[in-house]
Motif scaffolding. Structure first.
Motif, PDB file in Angstrom:
ATOM      1  N   ARG A 220       0.823  -1.221   0.000  1.00  0.00           N
ATOM      2  CA  ARG A 220       0.000   0.000   0.000  1.00  0.00           C
ATOM      3  C   ARG A 220       0.856   1.270   0.000  1.00  0.00           C
ATOM      4  NH1 ARG A 220      -3.575  -2.638   4.238  1.00  0.00           N
ATOM      5  NH2 ARG A 220      -5.245  -3.580   3.025  1.00  0.00           N
ATOM      6  N   PHE A 221       2.151   1.114   0.265  1.00  0.00           N
ATOM      7  CA  PHE A 221       3.017   2.295   0.257  1.00  0.00           C
ATOM      8  C   PHE A 221       3.117   2.845  -1.160  1.00  0.00           C
ATOM      9  CE2 PHE A 221       5.648   0.148   3.865  1.00  0.00           C
ATOM     10  CZ  PHE A 221       4.641   0.450   4.775  1.00  0.00           C
ATOM     11  N   SER A 222       2.945   4.134  -1.283  1.00  0.00           N
ATOM     12  CA  SER A 222       3.061   4.755  -2.609  1.00  0.00           C
ATOM     13  C   SER A 222       4.466   5.286  -2.865  1.00  0.00           C
ATOM     14  CB  SER A 222       2.034   5.884  -2.755  1.00  0.00           C
ATOM     15  OG  SER A 222       2.275   6.910  -1.803  1.00  0.00           O
ATOM     16  N   ARG A 223       5.279   5.382  -1.801  1.00  0.00           N
ATOM     17  CA  ARG A 223       6.646   5.889  -1.958  1.00  0.00           C
ATOM     18  C   ARG A 223       7.643   4.807  -1.541  1.00  0.00           C
ATOM     19  NH1 ARG A 223       4.387  10.409   0.792  1.00  0.00           N
ATOM     20  NH2 ARG A 223       5.573   9.893   2.667  1.00  0.00           N
ATOM     21  N   GLU A 224       8.723   4.704  -2.288  1.00  0.00           N
ATOM     22  CA  GLU A 224       9.725   3.669  -2.007  1.00  0.00           C
ATOM     23  C   GLU A 224      10.384   3.847  -0.645  1.00  0.00           C
ATOM     24  OE1 GLU A 224      12.617   3.231  -5.059  1.00  0.00           O
ATOM     25  OE2 GLU A 224      11.148   2.920  -6.654  1.00  0.00           O
ATOM     26  N   ASP A 225      10.578   5.110  -0.224  1.00  0.00           N
ATOM     27  CA  ASP A 225      11.321   5.339   1.020  1.00  0.00           C
ATOM     28  C   ASP A 225      10.483   5.113   2.274  1.00  0.00           C
ATOM     29  OD1 ASP A 225       9.671   7.507   0.763  1.00  0.00           O
ATOM     30  OD2 ASP A 225      11.226   9.032   1.014  1.00  0.00           O
ATOM     31  N   THR A 226       9.192   4.785   2.111  1.00  0.00           N
ATOM     32  CA  THR A 226       8.351   4.547   3.292  1.00  0.00           C
ATOM     33  C   THR A 226       8.799   3.304   4.051  1.00  0.00           C
ATOM     34  OG1 THR A 226       6.478   5.620   2.206  1.00  0.00           O
ATOM     35  CG2 THR A 226       5.977   4.276   4.126  1.00  0.00           C
ATOM     36  N   LEU A 227       9.356   2.332   3.342  1.00  0.00           N
ATOM     37  CA  LEU A 227       9.847   1.111   3.991  1.00  0.00           C
ATOM     38  C   LEU A 227      10.968   1.452   4.970  1.00  0.00           C
ATOM     39  CD1 LEU A 227       9.146  -1.967   3.611  1.00  0.00           C
ATOM     40  CD2 LEU A 227      11.251  -2.115   2.288  1.00  0.00           C
ATOM     41  N   LEU A 228      11.938   2.238   4.512  1.00  0.00           N
ATOM     42  CA  LEU A 228      13.036   2.644   5.385  1.00  0.00           C
ATOM     43  C   LEU A 228      12.527   3.554   6.499  1.00  0.00           C
ATOM     44  CD1 LEU A 228      16.016   2.616   6.077  1.00  0.00           C
ATOM     45  CD2 LEU A 228      16.390   4.433   4.399  1.00  0.00           C
ATOM     46  N   PHE A 229      11.547   4.381   6.170  1.00  0.00           N
ATOM     47  CA  PHE A 229      10.922   5.250   7.177  1.00  0.00           C
ATOM     48  C   PHE A 229      10.388   4.395   8.332  1.00  0.00           C
ATOM     49  CE2 PHE A 229       7.236   7.336   9.025  1.00  0.00           C
ATOM     50  CZ  PHE A 229       7.610   8.662   9.134  1.00  0.00           C
ATOM     51  N   CYS A 230       9.657   3.334   8.001  1.00  0.00           N
ATOM     52  CA  CYS A 230       9.082   2.453   9.031  1.00  0.00           C
ATOM     53  C   CYS A 230      10.169   1.778   9.862  1.00  0.00           C
ATOM     54  CB  CYS A 230       8.206   1.385   8.387  1.00  0.00           C
ATOM     55  SG  CYS A 230       6.626   1.998   7.801  1.00  0.00           S
ATOM     56  N   MET A 231      11.238   1.379   9.210  1.00  0.00           N
ATOM     57  CA  MET A 231      12.327   0.717   9.939  1.00  0.00           C
ATOM     58  C   MET A 231      12.977   1.681  10.931  1.00  0.00           C
ATOM     59  SD  MET A 231      14.214  -1.838   7.234  1.00  0.00           S
ATOM     60  CE  MET A 231      14.243  -0.822   5.759  1.00  0.00           C
ATOM     61  N   ARG A 232      13.207   2.912  10.486  1.00  0.00           N
ATOM     62  CA  ARG A 232      13.810   3.894  11.382  1.00  0.00           C
ATOM     63  C   ARG A 232      12.893   4.200  12.561  1.00  0.00           C
ATOM     64  NH1 ARG A 232      16.024   7.057   6.749  1.00  0.00           N
ATOM     65  NH2 ARG A 232      18.239   6.547   6.643  1.00  0.00           N
ATOM     66  N   VAL A 233      11.609   4.332  12.287  1.00  0.00           N
ATOM     67  CA  VAL A 233      10.653   4.630  13.357  1.00  0.00           C
ATOM     68  C   VAL A 233      10.615   3.485  14.363  1.00  0.00           C
ATOM     69  CG1 VAL A 233       8.215   5.025  13.892  1.00  0.00           C
ATOM     70  CG2 VAL A 233       9.257   6.139  11.901  1.00  0.00           C
ATOM     71  N   MET A 234      10.588   2.250  13.868  1.00  0.00           N
ATOM     72  CA  MET A 234      10.559   1.078  14.748  1.00  0.00           C
ATOM     73  C   MET A 234      11.774   1.056  15.666  1.00  0.00           C
ATOM     74  SD  MET A 234      10.344  -2.980  13.732  1.00  0.00           S
ATOM     75  CE  MET A 234      12.038  -3.064  13.139  1.00  0.00           C
TER      76      MET A 234
END
Length: 323
Positions: free
Chosen positions: A242-256
């Motif tokens: 559902r992510f529309s941007r590629e960098d959202t995956l890394l965003f989630c990892m950093r937040v976690m």
């Protein structure tokens, strides 16, 4: 379907999990006032990262000045190279103070009665998104700082020069910009391996200490729920798709990783204990399933900036996963 989708299939120790729409959450009327205050700070975060990323340092000029201490031209060249860099470092440091204040406002909003932290995350998704953006910025800043050894070299040279000029009764205009007290505070900040994360950890700890009527669990449950949210999002293809941007995956990892570190600093038993509401094994596995070069900095953050990893109560299998 809305910005927040409840995940009913997974439930660790009765801690609910949610899919937060980090890309599109918008503030409701009830969130708007705090959201505006936080946004006023966050809107400067990109320029801070750009400034840090482009930081080159004055290493050559400093070396030349040290090698020929009697060459006035080289001394002036080094000083004139370092001064604008120190002004830039002051901007970064001042931003950390604004971020610290902002985080405390967000924590107050996301943990205050009568709602539980989980209910807050459901109701105030835009604030949860801002909390995530602060964590994302923090880990990105610290990653860049680790790659910039010139920062401490430049600042040490600045302090030595200021001290020498003070002894020689030379009054430099630059000292009005960064006086001795400010220089001491900045020195402590940049001496940290991960200064921005240290700032957030202190802010979270201070928030808990200063709000004695607020149960500790309100804060730690907010953090553990955020960690669970990110883990489920990262390990579930239906959600990552559902992510529309590629960098959202890394965003989630950093937040976690960010909320795990904060939890570990705030909770008396830390994040690695068996009683922790964070599934550390699952979180580490999610990171290790990603390309190694993408997550090396995040795994190092868990290794070196957490408080309880090396406690005797940390299960051996968790410790070995981070070796």
């Amino acid at each position: 379907m809305g910005n927040l989708l409840k995940v009913l299939t997974r439930d660790i120790e009765n801690c609910p999990h949610f899919f937060l729409d980090f890309e599109n959450a918008q503030p409701t009327e009830g969130e708007r006032e705090v959201w505006k205050q936080v946004n006023a700070v966050l809107q400067d975060s990109d320029s801070i990262l750009t400034g840090l990323q482009s930081y080159k340092g004055a290493g050559q000029e400093i070396r030349d000045a040290i090698q020929k201490p009697n060459d006035a031209l080289l001394q002036d060249r080094a000083w004139n190279s370092v001064c604008p860099l120190v002004k830039k470092l002051k901007v970064f440091y001042s931003f950390s103070l604004r971020l610290e204040e902002t985080l405390q406002s967000l924590l107050e909003s996301l943990t205050c009665p009568p709602y539980t932290p989980t209910q807050h995350l459901e109701r105030e998704q835009a604030l949860a998104k801002q909390f995530a953006e602060i964590l994302h910025f923090t880990l990105r800043f610290d990653e860049l700082k680790m790659r910039s050894p010139a920062i401490q070299n430049d600042f040490s040279y600045y302090r030595r020069t200021i001290s020498r000029n003070r002894i020689n009764n030379k009054n430099l205009d630059m000292e009005k910009e960064v006086n001795n007290e400010m220089a001491n505070r900045m020195s402590l900040f940049y001496a940290e391996a991960t200064p921005m994360l240290k700032t957030l950890s202190n802010a979270t700890t201070n928030f808990v200490t200063e709000n004695k009527t607020l149960p500790l669990e309100n804060t730690t449950d907010c953090l553990s729920t955020m960690a669970s949210v990110c883990k489920v999002m990262l390990e579930t293809p239906d959600y990552t798709s559902r992510f529309s941007r590629e960098d959202t995956l890394l965003f989630c990892m950093r937040v976690m990783v960010g909320v795990i570190i904060l939890y570990d600093h705030v909770h008396p038993n830390g994040a690695f204990n068996k009683s922790s509401k964070i599934d550390m094994k699952g979180c580490i596995k999610v990171l290790k399933d990603q390309p190694a070069d993408t997550v090396e900095g995040l795994l190092n953050a868990l290794k070196f900036t957490t408080k309880h990893l090396n406690d005797e109560s940390t299960p051996k299998n968790i410790r070995s996963m981070l070796q």
